[in-house]
Scaffold this active site. Structure first.
Site, PDB file in Angstrom:
ATOM      1  N   CYS A   1       0.846  -1.202   0.154  1.00 10.72           N
ATOM      2  CA  CYS A   1       0.114  -0.127   0.113  1.00 10.72           C
ATOM      3  C   CYS A   1       0.798   1.408  -0.070  1.00 10.72           C
ATOM      4  CB  CYS A   1      -0.909  -0.059   1.172  1.00 10.72           C
ATOM      5  SG  CYS A   1      -1.632   1.576   1.719  1.00 10.72           S
TER       6      CYS A   1
ATOM      7  N   CYS B   1       0.362   3.505   3.059  1.00 16.97           N
ATOM      8  CA  CYS B   1       0.787   2.894   4.198  1.00 16.97           C
ATOM      9  C   CYS B   1       2.487   3.258   4.455  1.00 16.97           C
ATOM     10  CB  CYS B   1       0.880   1.404   4.344  1.00 16.97           C
ATOM     11  SG  CYS B   1      -0.960   0.740   4.207  1.00 16.97           S
TER      12      CYS B   1
END
Length: 97
Positions: free
Chosen positions: A22, A25
């Site tokens: 991600c 993230c």
């Protein structure tokens, strides 16, 4: 450590559910590291990879990454998903201390 123990391991606990793939993230990682440093000894912070903790992510109804959950005395008091300013997240955590 079991999740139920982890969320009670200090009066205020932050849990981040993330994924290694991600991009949001990845951008939050240095922010979380900085917050960990600032709140060391005050707030326990746990980072859980949803791919390694699929069952827990399902139980906690995690549908987006990153998802941040703040617990106070073992009870969920705040939850938000997505990339966010470090200052915003820090203030959220501090508001429960």
């Amino acid at each position: 450590m079991e999740y139920t123990e982890a969320i009670k391991s200090s009066p205020v606990v932050l849990v981040e559910f993330y994924a290694t793939w991600c991009p949001h993230c990845k951008r939050m990682m240095p922010v979380i590291d900085q917050i960990k440093e600032l709140l060391d000894g005050v707030v326990n912070i746990y980072q859980l990879d949803i791919d390694l903790n699929e069952k827990l992510a399902d139980i906690e109804s995690i549908s987006a990454t990153p998802t941040f959950v703040i617990y106070r005395d073992g009870k969920e008091v705040w939850r938000e998903s997505g990339e966010m300013e470090g200052q915003y997240l820090l203030q959220k955590i501090q508001s429960f201390i």
